[in-house]
Design a protein around this motif. Structure first.
Motif, PDB file in Angstrom:
ATOM      1  N   SER A   1       4.628   2.100   1.731  1.00 31.22           N
ATOM      2  CA  SER A   1       5.392   3.120   1.015  1.00 31.22           C
ATOM      3  C   SER A   1       4.749   4.490   1.208  1.00 31.22           C
ATOM      4  O   SER A   1       3.559   4.672   0.920  1.00 31.22           O
ATOM      5  N   ASN A   2       5.539   5.447   1.706  1.00 31.69           N
ATOM      6  CA  ASN A   2       5.088   6.837   1.868  1.00 31.69           C
ATOM      7  C   ASN A   2       3.719   6.888   2.561  1.00 31.69           C
ATOM      8  O   ASN A   2       2.773   7.498   2.052  1.00 31.69           O
TER       9      ASN A   2
ATOM     10  N   GLY B   1       0.815  -1.208   0.000  1.00 34.33           N
ATOM     11  CA  GLY B   1       0.000   0.000   0.000  1.00 34.33           C
ATOM     12  C   GLY B   1       0.846   1.254   0.000  1.00 34.33           C
ATOM     13  O   GLY B   1       1.880   1.327   0.671  1.00 34.33           O
ATOM     14  N   THR B   2       0.418   2.245  -0.760  1.00 32.85           N
ATOM     15  CA  THR B   2       1.103   3.533  -0.803  1.00 32.85           C
ATOM     16  C   THR B   2       0.147   4.625  -0.313  1.00 32.85           C
ATOM     17  O   THR B   2      -1.030   4.628  -0.660  1.00 32.85           O
ATOM     18  N   SER B   3       0.660   5.527   0.495  1.00 30.08           N
ATOM     19  CA  SER B   3      -0.106   6.655   1.012  1.00 30.08           C
ATOM     20  C   SER B   3      -1.361   6.145   1.731  1.00 30.08           C
ATOM     21  O   SER B   3      -1.276   5.342   2.644  1.00 30.08           O
ATOM     22  N   LEU B   4      -2.552   6.583   1.295  1.00 32.40           N
ATOM     23  CA  LEU B   4      -3.790   6.101   1.905  1.00 32.40           C
ATOM     24  C   LEU B   4      -3.899   4.588   1.824  1.00 32.40           C
ATOM     25  O   LEU B   4      -4.387   3.933   2.747  1.00 32.40           O
TER      26      LEU B   4
ATOM     27  N   GLY C   1      -1.515   2.420   2.023  1.00 30.37           N
ATOM     28  CA  GLY C   1      -0.717   1.827   3.086  1.00 30.37           C
ATOM     29  C   GLY C   1      -1.423   1.872   4.428  1.00 30.37           C
ATOM     30  O   GLY C   1      -1.329   0.932   5.229  1.00 30.37           O
ATOM     31  N   PHE C   2      -2.126   2.964   4.675  1.00 27.35           N
ATOM     32  CA  PHE C   2      -2.892   3.087   5.912  1.00 27.35           C
ATOM     33  C   PHE C   2      -4.020   2.063   5.950  1.00 27.35           C
ATOM     34  O   PHE C   2      -4.249   1.393   6.972  1.00 27.35           O
ATOM     35  N   LEU C   3      -4.728   1.907   4.824  1.00 26.94           N
ATOM     36  CA  LEU C   3      -5.807   0.920   4.752  1.00 26.94           C
ATOM     37  C   LEU C   3      -5.269  -0.503   4.913  1.00 26.94           C
ATOM     38  O   LEU C   3      -5.923  -1.354   5.537  1.00 26.94           O
ATOM     39  N   ALA C   4      -4.105  -0.764   4.369  1.00 29.64           N
ATOM     40  CA  ALA C   4      -3.506  -2.088   4.496  1.00 29.64           C
ATOM     41  C   ALA C   4      -3.198  -2.405   5.960  1.00 29.64           C
ATOM     42  O   ALA C   4      -3.435  -3.525   6.438  1.00 29.64           O
TER      43      ALA C   4
END
Length: 391
Positions: free
Chosen positions: A129-130, A104-107, A109-112
């Motif tokens: 990532s980020n 997950g990247t950005s949002l 990554g948060f959801l993951a």
């Protein structure tokens, strides 16, 4: 960002080879790509606010050819994190995937991380990532969040695009920004509103049962829309996680630095025990079936081509025209999409100003802007909303 952009040639080839799936699950519409051997545990890619399933096309192309199964999804139209967790779990059940590795990247990554926290038995590893651990910073920076669902589409797009740094960029980063902007322009008002709502909805990542050895943190060292202190909090949460730093890459390293990102993804997957099957190279048959062994598939294709050449021979002609375009498999659930040309496709201008001026011409948008500004002004004058956010 460039004033005029065109579709990258490798993306045109990707679209001609990999089917796009669109399936309704409950009240949610899922749009995703699924490519690679079905017997390999999948790596599921989740984009940020400005992303779609298409932004990971370079990972799908490269890693599937090495024997990995890559699934790239759009974030569906969900408005709370509880709704996201339930919707994503139903999606996995529908495609018959039980254990996953999440990138997950950005949002995304948060959801993951949230899904790994609430459904620990289903998530085997994470690549982040980020990204970040909580939403407080974004909620403070977006005091107009309660009105996001009433905000016109062009204002939402402008707000999202202002978070992307506007040059000068290295050519490969500039190209990645242009592609990301083109994807933002395909998102609907409700898609953007739901993603922005998730960004400011009060939530934080709790403890995750995964060991740090099953987590890779992949960040860029140049400019990124995610504040550095949020990325530092992430690394402090997972002190033993593997670090993968890219010298440059901007907000979209999976597009601007695909070779480095793909290498780190392969290292991560091997580290957590995912064995690729390069001997099974997935090819697209006319019914969109899974790939088979390359030798048997080649023989099957040869026989099929012979039958097709005999069946499709025009009347009164001794042979099939040599410049006839090949027939690509249709994407699942996308029968209404226009046929895909083989040449480069000119896109709409990615310039933010052009986007705003074009959409401002409509009387409906003008009315919405006027209503939104008047309503926000009224709320600000009374001071109730500002005082609640300040506390």
């Amino acid at each position: 960002m460039k004033g005029v952009s065109s579709t990258p040639g490798d993306y045109v080839y990707f679209k001609s080879q990999v089917p796009l799936h669109k399936i309704p699950i409950g009240t949610k519409q899922w749009r995703y790509y699924d490519f690679g051997p079905k017997t390999v545990p999948p790596l599921i890619c989740i984009p940020g606010i400005a992303g779609t399933a298409d932004v990971y096309y370079k990972q799908i192309m490269a890693l599937s050819m090495k024997g990995y199964r890559i699934i790239s999804v759009d974030i569906p139209r969900v408005w709370t994190y509880h709704e996201w967790i339930q919707a994503f779990e139903k999606f996995l059940d529908t495609i018959d995937v039980h254990h996953v590795h999440l990138y997950g990247t950005s949002l995304g990554g948060f959801l993951a991380q949230l899904f790994a926290h609430h459904r620990p038995r289903r998530v085997k590893s994470l690549v982040l990532s980020n990204t970040y651990l909580d939403t407080r910073t974004f909620a403070t920076a977006m005091p107009w969040a309660p009105f996001v669902s009433w905000t016109p589409s062009f204002l939402l797009k402008r707000y999202v695009l202002t978070g992307i740094r506007d040059g000068p960029h290295e050519p490969f980063i500039a190209d990645s920004v242009d592609f990301a902007v083109s994807q933002v322009e395909t998102l609907s008002k409700d898609d953007l509103a739901s993603r922005l709502t998730l960004t400011v909805d009060a939530a934080s990542v709790g403890s995750i049962l995964l060991s740090d050895s099953s987590i890779t943190i992949m960040d860029t060292n140049d400019y990124c829309a995610i504040p550095q202190h949020l990325k530092d909090e992430l690394t402090e949460r997972y002190p033993e996680a593997r670090r993968a730093y890219l010298k440059t890459g901007g907000d979209f390293p999976f597009l601007s630095r695909p070779d480095e990102v793909n290498l780190h993804l392969q290292l991560h997957l091997r580290r957590v025990g995912v064995e690729p099957k390069p001997e099974v190279v997935k090819t697209i048959s006319k019914d969109g079936a899974d790939g088979t062994d390359s030798s048997s598939q080649s023989k099957k294709n040869t026989d099929t081509d012979k039958d097709d050449s005999n069946n499709n021979m025009p009347e009164g002609s001794g042979s099939t025209s040599s410049d006839q375009s090949p027939t690509f498999p249709e994407s699942s659930g996308s029968s209404n999409d226009p046929p895909l040309p083989t040449d480069t496709i000119p896109l709409q201008s990615s310039s933010i100003d052009t986007l705003v001026l074009a959409q401002l011409s409509g009387e409906v948008y003008q009315s919405c802007v006027l209503f939104t500004l008047c309503y926000c002004t009224l709320v600000l004058v009374h001071g109730g909303f500002i005082s609640r956010q300040s506390v």
